[in-house]
Design a protein around this motif. Structure first.
Motif, short mmCIF file in Angstrom:
data_model
loop_
_atom_site.label_atom_id
_atom_site.label_comp_id
_atom_site.label_asym_id
_atom_site.label_seq_id
_atom_site.Cartn_x
_atom_site.Cartn_y
_atom_site.Cartn_z
N ILE A 82 0.87 -1.18 0.00
CA ILE A 82 0.00 0.00 0.00
C ILE A 82 0.90 1.23 0.00
N LEU B 148 -5.07 0.34 -2.87
CA LEU B 148 -5.99 -0.11 -1.82
C LEU B 148 -7.13 -0.94 -2.40
N VAL C 169 -10.78 0.02 2.91
CA VAL C 169 -10.39 0.79 4.10
C VAL C 169 -11.49 0.67 5.13
N LEU D 228 -6.60 -1.74 6.65
CA LEU D 228 -6.47 -1.58 5.20
C LEU D 228 -6.22 -2.95 4.58
N SER E 165 -4.56 -4.34 0.90
CA SER E 165 -3.90 -3.94 -0.34
C SER E 165 -4.57 -4.63 -1.53
#
Length: 798
Positions: free
Chosen positions: A497, A537, A540, A569, A571
């Motif tokens: 990320i 991303l 989130v 988060l 990735s």
């Protein structure tokens, strides 16, 4: 309006192999060496964090826990002076026993996992009598600190004795001793010969024969058997520094008490000047061959810029008693590292007490306290942990966690900083260290001897990279609190990320069962913000944090009123990344250590020591209260089942519960009060008495005396056991090592007065002098004793 912008497009650092003279291997095949920019371990960058701790200034029975504290603070190298006069005060009679036991000290460093640099002199300084040179050298018919063979004939047995003490403990033998410092400040600094003070006040030479003398001493050290990968020397102030044979070391202090004695240079100094130490410079750049406090005799890029005396504190001198600001230490760390330093060194990192001599009772420099050498260090004279310890620990965690990337980054300045005025506290000070498009923006709002204020930069700070501009913050003003400092990342890789920018300071990275965790802290006065490249991303989970999309960026703002927040988060590759954000205050309680076979984060408001199979919590003066230890990952995950915690000694476990990311353990601390008797004898004298066993239960007992006067003196049966130059703060004395004598003989204290309108008269026909003062001020106001206790947690066996 000032525009704060820095061009970081040219961020490729020229790094090449260093001299083969500076390398070595141990029996396990580990190899230490260096490039022209950093130390290397097994061919990879190694960020050195060196802390000075003088074994001869500390109770040998307490070395182990204090060295563990240093390691917990992020130190990986211990430097220690070997004072010649402490070991050979009587000519021909060497003493390596008790607190002089160098061998045992080095062995403990090895057991705890710390490298060692021995500073072998012959001249050390270190605020020691004669700078560490024996009295019996005074007046001899030869030139000291030179290649005079008659002088070297006395140095030879000193080096032979040191070599005997560390035999088998050198790096090549599998031991921790990786470095040897030769002499100290040769051709730069000297000391008074104590035999002459008060009469002629004679100073010894600063040294002769220049670099040839340093090379002669190195050859003698090698001949004695002191064969280490590194040889170092101090280089500032025109000191002799043969850079091809020794790594030149640098430093800087925020407080200069010696200037109050230099009347020819400074006149009758009344106010300490603001030093230029807290202005960013580039000290590994051939285009800037010299700068403030850095005038090398070599091309800067030929050798690493490394430090051994960054002011981890300062000792008071009689004519200058300051209230040391502990925040000056992490601010200094940020400055030196931003300047290109990849080996930082604190003097002192751990304070101590001057040893007693055999022939001359006091071995101190005569401008400083006779016993106390607390130095306002990160760890104090009696093991006290200061704010500077906690704040630098967070910096150290970052430097060590990301050392392979960070050591390769290049210093970039916004322009020529050489003419900046240290008294200008309205202008933000900033610099970058970067490599291949990613880096850290360093900010500083601390300046010694000047009152700073909260800063607000309306248009923020812009870093120009090859891919475009990055603004800190993404919108609105950049704020930094009074005396604040920061390291803010940009284009930082969080396991796939891309963190484009953040107004939060990275601390560490931790592998977890489900992914990885990154810990950040919010700098003083700065609302935290994270800006991510949206394309990196997948998702989130921000909880109560605000999230907004702006073009190709995702901006997340945690609530800056919260002490602890987490972002989850994922990735694009599916890697789970947790971001932990701590407030400035709560971050000071964050620790990282390998506990019972696994790296963990620990969060608590007391001190943490981890060694062998024990986790110790250490606190001062909190009898009958509770403390909480939050742990991630939980102990049970490693130990298997509910037996993660086994025995608890020195307190009791009250409750375990889940608190978000952490498992929380609440402990009750025992109620323990140290009773003592206090008999006042006038305003300036007092007698302290202690009952049998009064100090037995405490790890340490800190006597805190509030007083007004000139100097505080503490005695046991006529022997001075501690002293303090009054500066308005409480005077602390550690009592535990003295417990038997205190219970038997008690202790008495004398407060010497401040004398106003003092006149010494010899107006007599006979031999008589007398002093009269218009006013004397001395009063012992109050005294308390705070117990230092520890709770020991041992691993459950399941």
């Amino acid at each position: 309006m000032t525009e704060y912008r820095i061009d970081a497009r040219q961020d490729r650092k020229s790094i090449r192999p260093g001299s083969g003279r500076m390398s070595g291997a141990n029996p396990d095949g580990e190899r230490l060496g260096m490039s022209n920019y950093y130390l290397e371990r097994n061919g990879k960058p190694f960020f050195g964090i060196c802390g000075e701790f003088h074994y001869s200034r500390y109770d040998e029975n307490r070395w182990e826990d204090e060295l563990v504290k240093m390691k917990m603070g992020g130190v990986n190298i211990v430097a220690t002076y070997i004072f010649w006069n402490v070991h050979e005060e009587v000519q021909g009679s060497f003493d390596w026993s008790g607190p002089r036991n160098l061998r045992r000290f080095v062995e403990l460093c090895g057991e705890i996992g710390l490298y060692v640099i021995i500073r072998i002199g012959p001249f050390d300084h270190g605020e020691m009598r004669n700078g560490g040179m024996p009295d019996w050298l005074f007046g001899r018919p030869f030139r000291i600190r030179s290649n005079d063979e008659r002088y070297l004939a006395f140095v030879k047995p000193l080096y032979a004795q040191i070599a005997e003490q560390v035999q088998g403990l050198l790096y090549k033998d599998g031991g921790p001793v990786i470095g040897t410092q030769i002499e100290n400040e040769h051709r730069h600094s000297a000391a008074q010969w104590a035999l002459t003070t008060g009469i002629s006040n004679e100073w010894m030479t600063t040294g002769e024969d220049g670099e040839e003398h340093m090379l002669t001493l190195k050859r003698m050290a090698l001949e004695a058997g002191l064969d280490t990968p590194l040889y170092t020397c101090t280089a500032w102030g025109g000191a002799s520094a043969p850079a091809e044979e020794m790594l030149p070391l640098w430093g800087g202090y925020s407080h200069w008490p010696w200037i109050y004695y230099e009347h020819d240079r400074f006149g009758e100094m009344k106010e300490h000047p603001a030093t230029p130490e807290y202005i960013f410079r580039d000290k590994h750049n051939n285009d800037i061959p010299k700068s403030y406090n850095f005038e090398p005799t070599y091309a800067p890029e030929d050798h690493p810029y490394a430090c051994c005396e960054m002011g981890g504190g300062m000792t008071p001198f009689y004519r200058y008693r300051f209230d040391f600001p502990y925040v000056s230490v992490p601010a200094m760390t940020g400055i030196k590292v931003a300047e290109g330093c990849n080996l930082i060194g604190y003097y002192m990192y751990h304070g101590g007490s001057n040893p007693r001599g055999k022939r001359d009772t006091f071995l101190n420099d005569l401008a400083t306290p006779k016993i106390s050498y607390d130095f306002n260090a990160c760890i104090g004279e009696f093991g006290q942990v200061r704010e500077s310890y906690h704040r630098t620990r967070l910096q150290h965690l970052f430097f060590r966690t990301f050392e392979e990337w960070f050591c390769r980054t290049k210093t970039i300045l916004p322009g020529d900083t050489s003419a900046m005025d240290p008294c200008d506290v309205e202008t933000l000070r900033y610099a970058v260290r970067a490599a291949d498009g990613s880096g850290l923006l360093f900010l500083n709002n601390y300046q010694d001897h000047v009152e700073t204020r909260d800063l607000s930069v309306p248009d923020g700070v812009t870093v120009t990279t090859a891919e475009g501009d990055i603004r800190f913050p993404s919108a609105g003003p950049l704020r930094l609190g009074k005396d604040g400092y920061a390291m803010l990342p940009y284009n930082f890789d969080l396991d796939g990320i891309r963190l484009v920018s953040a107004t939060a300071q990275p601390i560490t990275r931790l592998e977890t069962d489900g992914g990885v965790l990154y810990a950040f802290s919010a700098p003083k006065g700065m609302p935290p913000e994270y800006v991510f490249a949206s394309g990196s991303l997948r998702s989130v989970e921000a909880g109560a944090a605000s999230v907004r999309e702006t073009g190709s960026l995702t901006v997340v703002k945690p609530d800056d009123a919260e002490e602890l927040t987490t972002l989850e988060l994922v990735s694009q590759e599916g890697k789970r990344v947790v971001l932990l954000t701590l407030s400035d205050e709560i971050s000071l309680g964050l620790w990282q250590a390998n506990v019972w076979g696994r790296e963990r984060l620990l969060l608590t408001d007391v001190n943490v020591l981890v060694h062998r199979d024990e986790l110790k919590l250490e606190w001062t003066g909190r009898a009958g209260e509770e403390t909480t230890l939050r742990v991630f990952p939980d102990f049970e995950a490693a130990a298997g089942g509910p037996a993660g915690i086994g025995e608890v000694a020195g307190g009791e476990l009250v409750q375990r519960q889940e608190e978000g990311l952490f498992a929380s353990y609440r402990f009750r601390l025992p109620r323990r009060e140290i009773r003592f008797g206090l008999e006042r004898v006038g305003r300036d004298k007092a007698i302290f008495t202690f009952e049998q066993g009064a100090l037995d239960e405490a790890k340490e007992a800190l006597l805190r005396i509030e007083y007004t006067g000139d100097i505080g003196y503490a005695f046991i049966d006529g022997e001075l056991i501690h002293d303090n130059f009054s500066n308005g703060n409480a005077w602390e004395i550690g009592l535990a090592p003295l417990r038997e004598r205190l219970e038997r003989d008690g202790m008495y204290v004398y407060i010497s007065p401040i004398r106003k309108g003092s006149v010494v008269s010899s107006n007599t026909t006979m031999a008589g002098w007398s002093e009269n003062a218009a006013e004397t001020i001395a009063e012992l106001k109050s005294a308390t004793v705070a117990a230092v206790q520890e709770l020991i947690v041992r691993r459950g066996r399941g």
